[in-house]
Design a protein around this motif. Structure first.
Motif, mmCIF file in Angstrom:
data_model
loop_
_atom_site.group_PDB
_atom_site.id
_atom_site.type_symbol
_atom_site.label_atom_id
_atom_site.label_comp_id
_atom_site.label_asym_id
_atom_site.label_seq_id
_atom_site.Cartn_x
_atom_site.Cartn_y
_atom_site.Cartn_z
ATOM 1 N N TYR A 1 0.863 -1.183 0.000
ATOM 2 C CA TYR A 1 0.000 0.000 0.000
ATOM 3 C C TYR A 1 0.899 1.233 0.000
ATOM 4 N N ASP A 2 0.735 2.102 -0.999
ATOM 5 C CA ASP A 2 1.576 3.283 -1.177
ATOM 6 C C ASP A 2 1.027 4.428 -0.319
ATOM 7 N N VAL A 3 1.550 4.556 0.883
ATOM 8 C CA VAL A 3 1.063 5.577 1.807
ATOM 9 C C VAL A 3 1.308 6.977 1.243
ATOM 10 N N ALA A 4 2.449 7.167 0.598
ATOM 11 C CA ALA A 4 2.761 8.500 0.069
ATOM 12 C C ALA A 4 1.735 8.923 -0.975
ATOM 13 N N ALA A 5 1.292 7.996 -1.806
ATOM 14 C CA ALA A 5 0.344 8.345 -2.864
ATOM 15 C C ALA A 5 -1.096 8.336 -2.374
ATOM 16 N N PHE A 6 -1.467 7.315 -1.594
ATOM 17 C CA PHE A 6 -2.864 7.134 -1.205
ATOM 18 C C PHE A 6 -3.207 7.755 0.145
ATOM 19 N N GLY A 7 -2.195 8.118 0.933
ATOM 20 C CA GLY A 7 -2.437 8.653 2.272
ATOM 21 C C GLY A 7 -2.593 7.540 3.286
ATOM 22 N N GLU A 8 -2.388 7.886 4.569
ATOM 23 C CA GLU A 8 -2.605 6.895 5.620
ATOM 24 C C GLU A 8 -4.031 6.355 5.503
ATOM 25 N N PRO A 9 -4.198 5.042 5.479
ATOM 26 C CA PRO A 9 -5.543 4.484 5.259
ATOM 27 C C PRO A 9 -6.476 4.811 6.418
ATOM 28 N N ARG A 10 -7.538 5.497 6.101
ATOM 29 C CA ARG A 10 -8.517 5.865 7.118
ATOM 30 C C ARG A 10 -9.922 5.399 6.715
ATOM 31 N N ARG A 11 -10.246 5.585 5.458
ATOM 32 C CA ARG A 11 -11.598 5.266 5.011
ATOM 33 C C ARG A 11 -11.604 3.959 4.220
ATOM 34 N N PHE A 12 -12.397 3.007 4.689
ATOM 35 C CA PHE A 12 -12.591 1.732 4.001
ATOM 36 C C PHE A 12 -14.025 1.710 3.476
ATOM 37 N N HIS A 13 -14.159 1.841 2.160
ATOM 38 C CA HIS A 13 -15.471 1.879 1.522
ATOM 39 C C HIS A 13 -15.641 0.553 0.786
ATOM 40 N N VAL A 14 -16.535 -0.288 1.269
ATOM 41 C CA VAL A 14 -16.611 -1.677 0.818
ATOM 42 C C VAL A 14 -18.023 -1.990 0.331
ATOM 43 N N PHE A 15 -18.097 -2.603 -0.836
ATOM 44 C CA PHE A 15 -19.364 -3.042 -1.413
ATOM 45 C C PHE A 15 -19.354 -4.568 -1.463
ATOM 46 N N VAL A 16 -20.224 -5.180 -0.673
ATOM 47 C CA VAL A 16 -20.342 -6.637 -0.641
ATOM 48 C C VAL A 16 -21.600 -7.018 -1.422
ATOM 49 N N ASP A 17 -21.442 -7.921 -2.364
ATOM 50 C CA ASP A 17 -22.584 -8.376 -3.163
ATOM 51 C C ASP A 17 -22.461 -9.891 -3.316
#
Length: 666
Positions: free
Chosen positions: A599-615
């Motif tokens: 996971y590229d922290v520099a590009a994506f930022g520290e992971p804070r938001r997990f947006h998940v679609f379960v189908d």
């Protein structure tokens, strides 16, 4: 459908029925003389009975066993598709003749007039099922996609009149061919709001194209079952990228002579673009059995239809001269010049073949160009690249996406089969990546081969395939295989070299507001949030400083905890972790159950938001509305639908969630 049927050797028989055929039957990818046809209707065994047959190219007729040998009658033209047709056939022992009828009109009669007794078969009468199997792995591939009505068999050669011969009106052809929702009502794994065909097998979407307010998406399809063979192009349309309508098959394999067709082996992937004068232009990989006649080739079809339903094939444009192999054209225009890149095997690496055309009216206009990019430095040890995409993504930046396969690349190896990309510059002739080392399209493998188009606001929209991770026997039991990803928006992130991906906002229309959850949870371990069923959107934002340990979401969890899938971030290694080791008690799931991706922290930022679609069995994940991945999971327990937050150290998270309404294909 079977029934006992006593027939007389002296009187013969007459078959009469109404039917609507959606597609020609599948065939194995073999030459014409090795195909095993399907049956419209038959009561046959070896050397006895009758068989009203149809082959993968729409050629049809009847074979009848008689005391004087086999009598055969063949229709002069292909069987009609997508419309109700009265189909009749008879054999008269007194004349020794077999006849075919369409809509009450005789269209073919066997030659000669020599009396011969019929030789009935001591078997049951069947419709839509051949007495000869066509095996492929665990499948039998020569079935029919059709609807029948008023099937009748007479025990003599009765006269067929030209009247309608019906007791009442027929339903529409489209409604008659629609797969009933009851067929998959108890299927725990079938998605309910992801785009996919009504049944059977699909693969890469391609040719996502917008015409005004309507999106069209073409895709690889086997219409007769959940298996890959002699692929056709399916066609879906949508006004919002969420609700889709199934349309007739756009392109399917055909013959130009009794034994040869330039795309007879299949209509492989390609691209659809809006051309000059409002024409729809389809470019596709055509394959056949010739050692030198455009096998493989890049072929073109044209549609003057605003709805892109009716297509006329122009024929092959290019062969693979200069490359070891190629497939999957991608086309764009710069002024009046058309550009085409084709996934290629270059001998020492995967890469692209590049062509230009200044006059589309001339089939010979496409000319091979010098190397599109420095592929030897860019490849990952593959044999060939597939499904390329090339698009301007910022004022001075372009993105190239490809899917390398073969060589060192495998579905469950490292490097894995997945989409990769480069960001770079384009001078109208050459693409120069900022870094020759590819970046992965998704943090974890599972989603690949996106097709793209711009929306009305100029944003790049992409849809890919999320393939099966279960065995063929499970796909046979299910009656379908593979699904498309949710549509994503692409953008270039502030670092100028990383792709950001987020879900299209239109997906919010599927939320059931009555089920909304909005809560703040704290703790460590598995912290339960709710149960909204197997079709759910979860939006979790973690508060405060970066947690000390691993954290993320638990989805598809059963009440007793025996089944659960965990999506985590590990700050110690800066990796996204997908833990499917407890995801199912069933035995169908394939592949590694514990996956890690940088996971590229520099590009994506520290992971804070997990947006998940379960189908159900497919899951799309977006982290910080920037990083993305999709995967398959197959929980077997009916109550494996709970979700929550999980962490190895205390965390606090704001969680919103909604049950998602179904968006069935219309």
């Amino acid at each position: 459908m079977s029934a006992p049927l006593p027939l007389s050797a002296e009187r013969g028989f007459t078959f009469d029925a109404w039917m609507v055929l959606e597609s020609y039957p599948s065939g194995d990818e073999k030459p014409v003389d090795e195909q095993i046809p399907a049956s419209i209707a038959q009561q046959a065994s070896k050397g006895r009975g009758f068989d009203l047959f149809i082959d993968p190219f729409g050629r049809w007729g009847m074979k009848v066993a008689t005391d004087n040998g086999m009598v055969e009658v063949v229709a002069p033209s292909r069987f009609p598709l997508y419309g109700w047709t009265r189909v009749s056939a008879s054999y008269d022992p007194a004349s020794g003749q077999a006849s075919l009828y369409l809509d009450g009109r005789e269209i073919a009669r066997s030659p000669g007039r020599r009396p011969a007794r019929f030789r009935p078969a001591n078997t049951v009468f069947q419709i839509a099922h051949s007495f000869r199997a066509a095996p492929l792995l665990v499948f039998n591939i020569n079935g029919l996609n059709a609807a029948y009505d008023e099937v009748r068999v007479f025990d003599d050669a009765v006269a067929i009149d030209a009247g309608p011969a019906r007791r009442g009106p027929l339903p529409s052809a489209a409604e008659s061919l629609r797969v009933p929702t009851s067929r998959f009502a108890s299927d725990l794994q079938r998605p309910s709001y992801h785009a996919m065909p009504q049944a059977n097998w699909t693969n890469e979407p391609h040719g996502l194209v917008r015409r005004g307010d309507t999106w069209h998406m073409f895709y690889q399809r086997t219409p007769n079952g959940p298996f890959k063979t002699m692929m056709a192009w399916g066609h879906l349309k949508s006004d919002d990228l969420v609700h889709w309508t199934d349309l007739p098959i756009a392109l399917y394999p055909e013959l130009q002579t009794p034994t040869f067709g330039f795309d007879m082996k299949g209509i492989w992937s390609g691209d659809v673009v809006n051309g000059p004068g409002g024409l729809g232009l389809a470019f596709y990989t055509s394959v056949n059995y010739s050692p030198n006649l455009f096998n493989p080739g890049i072929s073109m079809a044209i549609s003057e239809d605003p709805d892109l339903i009716r297509w006329k094939k122009v024929g092959p444009l290019l062969d693979r001269t200069g490359v070891a192999d190629f497939r999957d054209p991608y086309v764009w225009f710069e002024g009046t010049t058309a550009h085409m890149i084709v996934g290629a095997a270059l001998g020492g690496s995967g890469g692209l073949a590049y062509y230009r055309c200044d006059n589309l009216a001339d089939r010979a206009c496409w000319k091979r160009q010098p190397a599109f990019a420095p592929f030897a430095k860019m490849d990952v040890g593959s044999d060939i690249w597939e499904m390329p995409v090339f698009e301007k993504i910022a004022a001075d930046r372009y993105i190239l996406v490809a899917n390398p396969i073969g060589g060192a690349v495998g579905k469950y190896t490292t490097p894995a089969t997945r989409g990769v990309y480069w960001v770079g510059t384009w001078n109208g002739k050459t693409f120069r990546p900022l870094d020759p080392k590819p970046r992965v399209l998704d943090v974890l493998p599972g989603h690949l081969s996106p097709t793209i188009e711009r929306d009305k606001d100029g944003r790049i929209t992409a849809v890919g395939i999320v393939d099966e991770r279960r065995a063929p026997q499970a796909q046979l039991r299910a009656g379908w295989a593979h699904t498309f990803s949710l549509p994503r928006l692409w953008r270039l992130l502030p670092d100028g070299r990383t792709l950001g991906q987020s879900p299209v906002p239109a997906l919010a229309a599927l939320r059931d507001p009555a089920t909304a959850i909005a809560t703040r949870v704290s703790g460590a371990g598995d912290v339960a949030v709710g149960d909204l069923g197997r079709a759910v959107e979860i939006d979790a934002t973690f508060e405060g400083p970066s947690p000390a340990g691993r954290f993320g979401l638990t989805i598809a969890r059963s009440a007793d905890g025996r089944e659960a899938t965990r999506i985590l971030y590990d700050p110690a290694t800066r990796e996204i972790v997908l833990d499917k080791r407890q995801s199912t008690l069933g035995g169908d799931q394939e592949g590694p159950q514990l996956l890690r991706g940088a996971y590229d922290v520099a590009a994506f930022g520290e992971p804070r938001r997990f947006h998940v679609f379960v189908d159900h069995s497919v899951v799309d994940v977006f982290v910080n509305d920037a990083a993305a991945f999709s995967f398959r999971t197959y929980p077997s327990l009916a109550d494996a639908s709970r979700f929550g937050v999980t962490a190895t150290a205390p965390v606090t998270a704001q969680v919103k969630a909604w049950r998602m309404n179904a968006a069935p294909i219309r």
